[in-house]
Design a protein around this motif. Structure first.
Motif, PDB file in Angstrom:
ATOM      1  N   GLU A 115     -66.615 -12.228  28.413  1.00 45.77           N
ATOM      2  CA  GLU A 115     -67.965 -11.668  28.420  1.00 45.77           C
ATOM      3  C   GLU A 115     -68.905 -12.520  29.267  1.00 45.77           C
ATOM      4  O   GLU A 115     -69.666 -11.986  30.102  1.00 45.77           O
ATOM      5  CB  GLU A 115     -68.487 -11.570  26.983  1.00 45.77           C
ATOM      6  N   ALA A 174     -64.967  -7.010  28.515  1.00 43.84           N
ATOM      7  CA  ALA A 174     -64.629  -8.084  27.576  1.00 43.84           C
ATOM      8  C   ALA A 174     -63.656  -7.609  26.509  1.00 43.84           C
ATOM      9  O   ALA A 174     -62.646  -8.268  26.221  1.00 43.84           O
ATOM     10  CB  ALA A 174     -65.906  -8.624  26.928  1.00 43.84           C
ATOM     11  N   GLY A 176     -70.530 -15.903  22.739  1.00 39.03           N
ATOM     12  CA  GLY A 176     -70.373 -14.490  23.005  1.00 39.03           C
ATOM     13  C   GLY A 176     -71.185 -13.634  22.045  1.00 39.03           C
ATOM     14  O   GLY A 176     -71.899 -14.150  21.183  1.00 39.03           O
ATOM     15  N   THR A 177     -71.064 -12.330  22.195  1.00 38.80           N
ATOM     16  CA  THR A 177     -71.726 -11.405  21.280  1.00 38.80           C
ATOM     17  C   THR A 177     -70.879 -11.257  20.024  1.00 38.80           C
ATOM     18  O   THR A 177     -69.711 -10.857  20.109  1.00 38.80           O
ATOM     19  CB  THR A 177     -71.908 -10.031  21.950  1.00 38.80           C
ATOM     20  N   CYS A 204     -62.534 -13.292  24.217  1.00 31.86           N
ATOM     21  CA  CYS A 204     -63.533 -12.242  24.445  1.00 31.86           C
ATOM     22  C   CYS A 204     -64.874 -12.850  24.847  1.00 31.86           C
ATOM     23  O   CYS A 204     -65.552 -12.351  25.763  1.00 31.86           O
ATOM     24  CB  CYS A 204     -63.685 -11.393  23.190  1.00 31.86           C
ATOM     25  N   LEU A 217     -68.756  -8.078  19.391  1.00 32.89           N
ATOM     26  CA  LEU A 217     -67.619  -7.896  20.296  1.00 32.89           C
ATOM     27  C   LEU A 217     -66.427  -8.736  19.836  1.00 32.89           C
ATOM     28  O   LEU A 217     -65.277  -8.296  19.920  1.00 32.89           O
ATOM     29  CB  LEU A 217     -68.011  -8.274  21.726  1.00 32.89           C
ATOM     30  N   THR A 277     -67.932 -12.151  33.000  1.00 30.15           N
ATOM     31  CA  THR A 277     -68.279 -10.844  33.559  1.00 30.15           C
ATOM     32  C   THR A 277     -69.765 -10.735  33.825  1.00 30.15           C
ATOM     33  O   THR A 277     -70.202 -10.184  34.843  1.00 30.15           O
ATOM     34  CB  THR A 277     -67.824  -9.724  32.599  1.00 30.15           C
ATOM     35  N   ARG A 278     -70.555 -11.260  32.917  1.00 28.11           N
ATOM     36  CA  ARG A 278     -72.006 -11.128  33.028  1.00 28.11           C
ATOM     37  C   ARG A 278     -72.556 -11.849  34.262  1.00 28.11           C
ATOM     38  O   ARG A 278     -73.660 -11.546  34.734  1.00 28.11           O
ATOM     39  CB  ARG A 278     -72.648 -11.656  31.747  1.00 28.11           C
ATOM     40  N   THR A 313     -70.125  -5.003  30.898  1.00 29.37           N
ATOM     41  CA  THR A 313     -69.735  -6.295  30.307  1.00 29.37           C
ATOM     42  C   THR A 313     -68.988  -6.144  28.984  1.00 29.37           C
ATOM     43  O   THR A 313     -67.891  -6.693  28.835  1.00 29.37           O
ATOM     44  CB  THR A 313     -70.976  -7.188  30.125  1.00 29.37           C
ATOM     45  N   PRO A 314     -69.510  -5.425  27.990  1.00 27.91           N
ATOM     46  CA  PRO A 314     -68.753  -5.312  26.739  1.00 27.91           C
ATOM     47  C   PRO A 314     -67.435  -4.575  26.913  1.00 27.91           C
ATOM     48  O   PRO A 314     -66.444  -4.912  26.254  1.00 27.91           O
ATOM     49  CB  PRO A 314     -69.706  -4.557  25.815  1.00 27.91           C
TER      50      PRO A 314
END
Length: 526
Positions: A254, A274, A206-207, A250, A210, A257-258, A270-271
């Motif tokens: 994410e 998430a 993930g990011t 999360c 986030l 969703t993407r 997306t963020p």
């Protein structure tokens, strides 16, 4: 740091870079408290024996990453130089990486390319363990370690400062600055959930920011206004376990969703989805559940060492070296961190550190018994200082494990030390660590316990002595059969007028079980 020290670390980094196949064979560079962890593209290009023979290398661990043990004093400096060299060479600014590599390889080749059968046996054991360890569960444990290992320097620094602040408070010293010291020591721990969230999201695809954002919900003071499961939440409830679960969720949301969000809307939707979905699950589920789990871990640890301390310490201290060898010790990192968050220190780490004491004692016994085997004695001399400071890999893979029986007696010595600490805890005098990472003598600045720092230092120090003595005695009398000791002692001594570079390579000797081994000069330096 002096110029000569900086030059030495740069030279070490340059030589190691050449020996791992050059900058184009390096995919990642990180370090922990004692190891330089290198991702390599082609393992066949790594000259492991030459790396092992390098005078600044304490040992090598071939795991998911190629890990070079350099010791706490040097690893961060060498890692910084190593990463700088990789970046520098890749952009072509140096223009002489090939020459540097050739020079380093030429210098390293003189360090001794003859295979040391003792080290080779340890390498074979590591390779087999690596093959067996490639299971989903153990890969998951490695991910957990990747989340927490980068936090260890801050945990150590804040743990030491917390201990120093406690001492000054008890003595009434530096009263005007104590609030500042307290804030510095506790600030990181109050927000550790955020850092765990960042690393977790990164590890699970993930990011990172986030993951940190959703984990930041846990220490936020406003959660006290929220009710879940019929009770108001408390800031920090769930601790690092809650943060780990929240950030992992999360990352999953994410990625999911993407898959269906149009590219033009990805940065908006997306963020938001998430953080919203994982945040609601965290507030109305994870915080409560993780809080209950964290409390249960604290209660279980206190009960285990309080009611069956001697037996529990015996088992934990005796089994920790095999856990390290198999990589299963990584599962304990979140438990240590949770205990630090609940009680202010982890009582398990000092008990587990007794395994290293048993191994130091075992190595000392081998040094005494094998007085004519200069190869093994030289290896022990090189690895023992690191072992005293809690870096055990050089002794594990270079001495005790390849010899077989000394590894078992080292474990027994650790069991004796662990049993002593467990008994002390059972009697109401606990010794805990305010941070994870160090062990051995390096753990003293981090000690805390139920009776204060002084009692914790005394109990832990006595436990180390018990581990040293038990490991020495058990290995001296039972670590080698009479035949194995005689055969290992039959090795030729290095001629007194020979320089280390001219020392003859010892011939292979049969050990007690009839297998072949070699008594060569030390494979690592202190």
């Amino acid at each position: 740091m002096s110029d000569s020290g900086a030059t030495g670390h740069a030279a070490t980094a340059r030589e190691l870079l050449a020996l791992v196949g050059g900058e184009h064979n390096v995919t990642s560079v990180t370090n922990c408290i004692s190891r330089l962890r290198i991702g390599v593209a082609d393992r066949a290009r790594v000259r492991e024996q030459d790396i092992r023979d390098h005078p600044k290398v304490l040992g090598v661990v071939d795991d998911e990453t190629f890990q070079i043990v350099l010791g706490p004093a040097a690893v961060s400096k060498v890692a910084e130089e190593f990463a700088r060299l990789v970046d520098f060479e890749r952009v072509g600014a140096g223009g002489g990486s090939g020459a540097d590599s050739a020079a380093a390889e030429g210098a390293a080749s003189g360090a001794g390319s003859d295979a040391d059968a003792l080290a080779a046996k340890g390498q074979a054991i590591r390779a087999e363990n690596k093959r067996r360890n490639a299971t989903p569960f153990k890969l998951f444990l490695r991910s957990i370690a990747n989340i927490f290992v980068p936090l260890i320097p801050a945990l150590i620094a804040c743990g030491i400062l917390a201990g120093v602040t406690g001492v000054f408070t008890n003595l009434g010293w530096l009263t005007p600055v104590l609030p500042a010291l307290d804030a510095i020591a506790k600030g990181f721990m109050s927000l550790i959930m955020v850092f765990v969230g960042v690393n977790t999201a990164k590890e699970f695809g993930g990011t990172p920011i986030l993951g940190g954002a959703v984990a930041a919900i846990i220490p936020f003071a406003g959660v006290a206004d929220i009710q879940a499961f019929g009770a108001e939440l408390a800031p920090g409830q769930g601790g690092v376990l809650g943060a780990l679960g929240a950030a992992a969720l999360c990352a999953y949301v994410e990625r999911w969703t993407r898959r269906w969000v149009p590219g033009t809307l990805d940065i908006l939707i997306t963020p938001t989805v998430a953080v919203l979905v994982s945040g609601l699950v965290t507030v109305y589920g994870l915080m409560f559940v993780a809080g209950e789990v964290s409390a249960a871990i604290g209660v279980a640890a206190d009960w285990l060492l309080g009611q069956a301390g001697a037996l529990a310490g015996l088992i934990l201290g005796g089994l920790f070296l095999p856990l390290v060898m198999l990589g299963l010790h990584q599962a304990l990192i979140p438990i240590h961190t949770t205990l630090i968050g609940v009680d202010g220190y982890t009582v398990l780490l000092p008990v587990l550190a007794m395994a290293g004491a048993g191994q130091v004692g075992a190595a000392a016994a081998l040094y005494v018994r094998l007085k004519h085997n200069e190869g093994i004695r030289s290896t022990i001399r090189s690895a023992l200082p690191a072992g005293l400071l809690g870096v055990g890999e050089p002794l594990i893979y270079g001495v005790t494990l390849p010899l077989g029986r000394p590894f078992l007696t080292a474990c027994a010595g650790g069991a004796a030390g662990g049993s002593f600490l467990g008994l002390a805890n059972q009697l109401g005098v606990s010794a805990g660590s305010t941070a994870i990472g160090p062990s051995g003598l390096a753990l003293f600045p981090l000690l805390q316990g139920s009776r204060g720092i002084g009692a914790a230092v005394l109990v832990y120090g006595l436990g180390l002595v018990v581990g040293y003595i038990a490991g020495f005695v058990l290995t001296y009398f039972f670590g080698l059969s009479r035949q194995a000791a005689a055969e290992l002692n039959a090795a030729e001594r290095i001629a007194p007028d020979s320089s280390p570079a001219d020392a003859p390579t010892a011939q292979a000797q049969p050990d007690g079980d009839g297998s072949r081994r070699a008594d060569a000069p030390a494979a690592s330096g202190s």
